[in-house]
Write a protein that holds these residues in place. Structure first.
Motif, PDB file in Angstrom:
ATOM      1  N   HIS A 109       4.399   2.093  -2.571  1.00  0.00           N
ATOM      2  CA  HIS A 109       3.962   0.716  -2.826  1.00  0.00           C
ATOM      3  C   HIS A 109       5.127  -0.127  -3.320  1.00  0.00           C
ATOM      4  O   HIS A 109       5.325  -1.269  -2.890  1.00  0.00           O
ATOM      5  CB  HIS A 109       2.834   0.751  -3.857  1.00  0.00           C
ATOM      6  CG  HIS A 109       2.152  -0.549  -4.093  1.00  0.00           C
ATOM      7  ND1 HIS A 109       2.575  -1.453  -5.039  1.00  0.00           N
ATOM      8  CD2 HIS A 109       1.070  -1.115  -3.501  1.00  0.00           C
ATOM      9  CE1 HIS A 109       1.771  -2.498  -5.038  1.00  0.00           C
ATOM     10  NE2 HIS A 109       0.858  -2.324  -4.113  1.00  0.00           N
ATOM     11  N   ARG A 113       6.976  -3.359  -1.626  1.00  0.00           N
ATOM     12  CA  ARG A 113       7.082  -4.598  -2.390  1.00  0.00           C
ATOM     13  C   ARG A 113       8.518  -5.103  -2.388  1.00  0.00           C
ATOM     14  O   ARG A 113       8.764  -6.312  -2.304  1.00  0.00           O
ATOM     15  CB  ARG A 113       6.591  -4.378  -3.824  1.00  0.00           C
ATOM     16  CG  ARG A 113       6.544  -5.672  -4.651  1.00  0.00           C
ATOM     17  CD  ARG A 113       5.839  -5.471  -5.975  1.00  0.00           C
ATOM     18  NE  ARG A 113       6.439  -4.396  -6.754  1.00  0.00           N
ATOM     19  CZ  ARG A 113       5.813  -3.293  -7.097  1.00  0.00           C
ATOM     20  NH1 ARG A 113       4.560  -3.076  -6.730  1.00  0.00           N
ATOM     21  NH2 ARG A 113       6.428  -2.369  -7.825  1.00  0.00           N
ATOM     22  N   ALA A 119       1.188  -5.132  -0.389  1.00  0.00           N
ATOM     23  CA  ALA A 119       0.233  -4.123   0.076  1.00  0.00           C
ATOM     24  C   ALA A 119      -1.052  -4.135  -0.735  1.00  0.00           C
ATOM     25  O   ALA A 119      -1.983  -3.399  -0.423  1.00  0.00           O
ATOM     26  CB  ALA A 119       0.875  -2.735   0.025  1.00  0.00           C
ATOM     27  N   LEU A 122      -3.473  -1.031  -6.380  1.00  0.00           N
ATOM     28  CA  LEU A 122      -3.781   0.386  -6.237  1.00  0.00           C
ATOM     29  C   LEU A 122      -5.140   0.665  -6.877  1.00  0.00           C
ATOM     30  O   LEU A 122      -5.340   0.438  -8.066  1.00  0.00           O
ATOM     31  CB  LEU A 122      -2.701   1.238  -6.901  1.00  0.00           C
ATOM     32  CG  LEU A 122      -1.292   1.098  -6.314  1.00  0.00           C
ATOM     33  CD1 LEU A 122      -0.322   2.016  -7.040  1.00  0.00           C
ATOM     34  CD2 LEU A 122      -1.299   1.402  -4.819  1.00  0.00           C
ATOM     35  N   ALA A 139      -4.190   1.480  -1.500  1.00  0.00           N
ATOM     36  CA  ALA A 139      -3.688   0.125  -1.742  1.00  0.00           C
ATOM     37  C   ALA A 139      -4.487  -0.856  -0.901  1.00  0.00           C
ATOM     38  O   ALA A 139      -4.479  -0.776   0.331  1.00  0.00           O
ATOM     39  CB  ALA A 139      -2.202   0.041  -1.387  1.00  0.00           C
TER      40      ALA A 139
END
Length: 225
Positions: A109, A113, A119, A122, A139
């Protein structure tokens, strides 16, 4: 670069789960196995192995909004709450999205980013099965949108139990998956960044497309954009 990620599953969206099962039988020539209910998103599913030597845990998920569930209080995953998507699904189940399994979702993730990709947040999710409780992190954007209209998958990290571990051989196998959106080159770079390489392209207008070997022969599907 070692592989941090691999294809986990394909997502077929349906207006109702019964329509999804009928589509699977008519299109792929097999009846999907059991699935379950997602309390987090008020959806339910049926599952089918599409495993290959390269992706031994790959499967296909048929998913629909669960009419018996309460409102989830948030936007559902895979754009299922989008009026445009529901309108298109009213014409029949369609390939909607795909999900990529990662070993460390926080790391993956963060890497996306750093590339400028949102995304989403979480989330912790779970559901009960006859073989034990499935737990996973996934995600999901707060607006439910698919990244690059589906050219990039959702990220998922499973707990100790994976649903494919108890799936029988179905007679359906994934032959290929190709990315083909306007941002296809960027999408492939983002996937390669996590070690998922070797995906091809395709000539259609859809964000991604797949080919499946089935009892009915080769079946080609293009994603719902």
């Amino acid at each position: 670069m070692s592989r941090q990620a691999e294809l986990d599953h394909l997502v077929i969206g349906a207006l109702t789960l019964d329509e999804g099962v009928a589509w699977c039988e008519a299109t792929l020539g097999v009846t999907p196995g059991p699935g379950g209910k997602h309390g987090l998103m008020s959806t339910h599913n049926r599952l089918l192995s599409i495993a290959t030597p390269e992706f031994p845990r790959a499967y296909l998920e048929i998913i629909a909004i669960d009419p018996e569930a309460l409102d989830p209080g948030r936007v559902r995953w895979f754009d299922l709450d989008e009026g445009r998507v529901q309108q298109q699904l009213s014409q029949g189940p369609q390939l909607l999205h795909w999900v990529m399994r990662v070993r460390d979702i926080k790391s993956a993730h963060g890497q996306w980013r750093a590339l400028g990709l949102d995304a989403g947040e979480l989330l912790q999710a779970s559901r009960l099965t006859p073989h034990g409780e499935l737990r996973w992190q996934i995600a999901v954007r707060s607006d439910g949108r698919r990244l690059l209209q589906g050219a990039l998958p959702l990220l998922i990290e499973w707990g100790e139990v994976h649903p494919a571990d108890t799936m029988p051989i179905s007679g359906v196998q994934l032959r290929s998956l190709g990315v083909g959106s306007l941002d296809a080159e960027f999408a492939r770079r983002a996937l390669a960044h996590l070690g998922l390489q070797g995906l091809g392209g395709h000539s259609g207008a859809a964000s991604f497309a797949v080919q499946l070997d089935t009892p009915k022969g080769l079946v080609s599907l293009q994603s719902l954009s």
